[in-house]
Design a protein around this motif. Structure first.
Motif, PDB file in Angstrom:
ATOM      1  N   GLU A  75       0.870  -1.176   0.000  1.00  0.00           N
ATOM      2  CA  GLU A  75       0.000   0.000   0.000  1.00  0.00           C
ATOM      3  C   GLU A  75       0.903   1.221   0.000  1.00  0.00           C
ATOM      4  O   GLU A  75       1.874   1.291   0.765  1.00  0.00           O
ATOM      5  N   ASN A 120      -4.571   5.047  -2.041  1.00  0.00           N
ATOM      6  CA  ASN A 120      -5.764   5.594  -1.379  1.00  0.00           C
ATOM      7  C   ASN A 120      -6.357   6.741  -2.194  1.00  0.00           C
ATOM      8  O   ASN A 120      -5.638   7.628  -2.642  1.00  0.00           O
ATOM      9  N   GLU A 134      -7.928   2.180  -3.364  1.00  0.00           N
ATOM     10  CA  GLU A 134      -8.595   1.968  -2.079  1.00  0.00           C
ATOM     11  C   GLU A 134      -9.633   3.060  -1.849  1.00  0.00           C
ATOM     12  O   GLU A 134      -9.301   4.248  -1.808  1.00  0.00           O
ATOM     13  N   ASP A 173     -11.503   0.104   1.874  1.00  0.00           N
ATOM     14  CA  ASP A 173     -10.640   0.353   3.030  1.00  0.00           C
ATOM     15  C   ASP A 173     -11.469   0.527   4.304  1.00  0.00           C
ATOM     16  O   ASP A 173     -12.625   0.954   4.242  1.00  0.00           O
ATOM     17  N   LYS A 194     -10.910  -4.663   3.115  1.00  0.00           N
ATOM     18  CA  LYS A 194      -9.881  -4.641   4.148  1.00  0.00           C
ATOM     19  C   LYS A 194     -10.553  -4.587   5.514  1.00  0.00           C
ATOM     20  O   LYS A 194     -11.309  -3.657   5.806  1.00  0.00           O
TER      21      LYS A 194
HETATM   22 MG    MG Z   1      -5.676   2.516   2.792  1.00  0.00          MG
END
Ligand code: MG
Ligand code: C2E
Ligand code: MG
Ligand code: MG
Length: 284
Positions: free
Chosen positions: A58, A118, A150, A180, A201
Motif C-alpha cells: 500500500e 488511497n 482503495e 478500506d 480490508k
Molecule cells: Mg488505505
C-alpha cells in the motif's frame, strides 16, 4: 468593569481564533509549496499472503516538511481535502505509484507486485476521475492490472450509481478496487453487493481486539465469510503480532498487512522480501 471583562474575553478569544486560522493558512501555503518542490514522499507497506510472500504494497504518503520534519497523512490529508490540494496531491501519489509499478515490471521477481493507492472522496467525485487515472497509467506505462484503488465507505453517501459507473469503467481497463477500513463507516450491504470490488480490508480496530473481545472476533469472522461469499479477497490491516496473524488465518483470512510484516517505508526496505525468497530457493 463587567463590560470591560467581556471585551477582554472577546479579544482573548479572537486572538486565539486568529492564531488558529493563521496556522492553518501557513500550513496550507506550505503544503502548496511542498507539492511543487518535491517535499512529498511515498512510503510502501508490505502486503503478504499466508506463506509470508510479498504480494503487493500500500502506498502511504508522507510530507517531509523543511522545519517541522516528517508529517503523517492524518495531519495533512484532511487539510488537503478541505482546501482542494488533495487533487494535485492525489495525482502526484498516483503518478509516483505507477512509475514504481513500471520499474517493478522490468524485474521478474517484482513484476507480479501490486500497489494500492488511497483515493479521497473529492478525487473520486471529479468528472474527469476515470480519464485522469487512465492517463497516468498510459503515461507511465504501468500495467493497470497491478494498480488497486482503495476507497472508503464515506464515498457511498452520495451518487452510488455514478460511483458504480466509474468503477466499472476503470475495472474494464484492468484497475482493481479495495474497500478500506471496512465496517467503520456507512456500510450498506445492499451497496456492497452492487459495488464491483475485488477486495475488502478488515479495519485495524477490529483486528486489534479480535483475540480478546468476542464481538470483534465475531465481526472479523463475519467479514471474512461475507467477503468470500461475495467473491472478494479479504485482507486484514493492522496485524502487529504472530498471534493475531495466526488467529486471522484460522478464521479464513489469508492476506495480511501490518507492523508484524513491515512498517511503511522507502521502497528499498522491501528488498528483504525478495532476498529472503532467493535464499529460501537456494537452501532448498
Ligand atoms: Mg488505505
Ligand atoms: P489507511 O489507508 O487505512 O492506511 C493504514 C494506516 O495504518 C497507515 O497509517 C499505516 O501506517 C497504519 N498501519 C499499518 N499497519 C499498522 C499496524 O500494524 N498498527 C498500527 N497501529 N497502524 C498500522 P498512515 O500511513 O499514517 O496513513 C493514515 C491514513 O491516511 C490512511 O489510512 C489513509 O486514509 C490516509 N492516506 C495515506 N496516504 C494517502 C494518500 O496518498 N491519499 C489519500 N487520499 N489518503 C492517504
Ligand atoms: Mg485502512
Ligand atoms: Mg484509514
Amino acid at each position: 468593569r463587567a463590560k470591560e471583562g467581556g471585551r477582554n474575553r472577546l479579544q482573548f478569544f479572537d486572538t486565539h481564533m486568529q492564531a488558529a486560522v493563521d496556522e492553518r493558512t501557513n500550513l496550507e501555503n506550505d503544503l502548496r509549496l511542498g507539492l511543487q518542490t518535491d517535499q512529498l514522499v511515498l512510503h510502501y507497506q508490505p502486503q503478504v499472503d499466508a506463506a509470508g510472500r510479498l504480494t503487493g504494497v500500500e502506498a502511504l504518503v508522507r510530507w517531509q516538511h523543511p522545519t517541522l520534519g516528517l508529517i503523517s497523512p492524518a495531519q495533512f490529508i484532511p487539510l488537503a481535502e478541505e482546501c482542494g490540494l488533495i487533487l494535485p496531491l492525489g495525482q502526484w501519489v498516483l503518478h509516483t505509484a505507477c512509475q514504481q509499478l513500471r520499474v517493478w515490471a522490468r524485474q521478474p521477481h517484482t513484476a507480479h507486485l501490486t500497489i494500492a493507492v488511497n483515493v479521497s472522496a473529492l478525487q473520486f467525485a471529479q468528472e474527469s476521475f476515470v480519464h485522469d487515472v487512465l492517463a497516468v497509467v498510459h503515461e507511465t506505462g504501468a500495467m493497470a492490472q497491478r494498480l488497486k484503488l482503495e476507497l472508503t465507505e464515506s464515498l457511498l453517501v452520495k451518487d452510488v450509481e455514478g460511483m458504480i459507473a466509474k468503477m466499472k469503467e476503470l475495472k474494464a481497463n484492468g484497475v482493481g478496487f479495495s474497500l478500506d477500513d471496512f465496517g467503520t463507516g456507512y456500510s450498506s450491504l445492499r451497496y456492497l453487493k452492487r459495488l464491483p470490488l475485488d477486495q475488502i480490508k478488515i479495519d485495524q480496530s477490529f483486528v486489534a481486539d479480535a483475540m480478546t473481545d468476542a464481538k470483534d472476533e465475531a465481526i472479523v469472522a463475519t467479514t471474512v465469510a461475507l467477503g468470500k461469499s461475495l467473491h472478494m479477497m479479504v485482507i486484514a490491516e493492522g496485524v502487529e503480532t504472530q498471534a493475531q496473524r495466526d488467529f486471522l488465518d484460522s478464521h479464513g483470512c489469508h492476506h495480511f498487512q501490518g507492523y508484524f510484516f513491515g512498517r511503511p517505508g522507502p521502497v528499498a526496505e522491501l528488498a528483504r522480501f525478495w532476498r529472503d525468497e532467493t535464499q529460501a530457493l537456494q537452501t532448498q
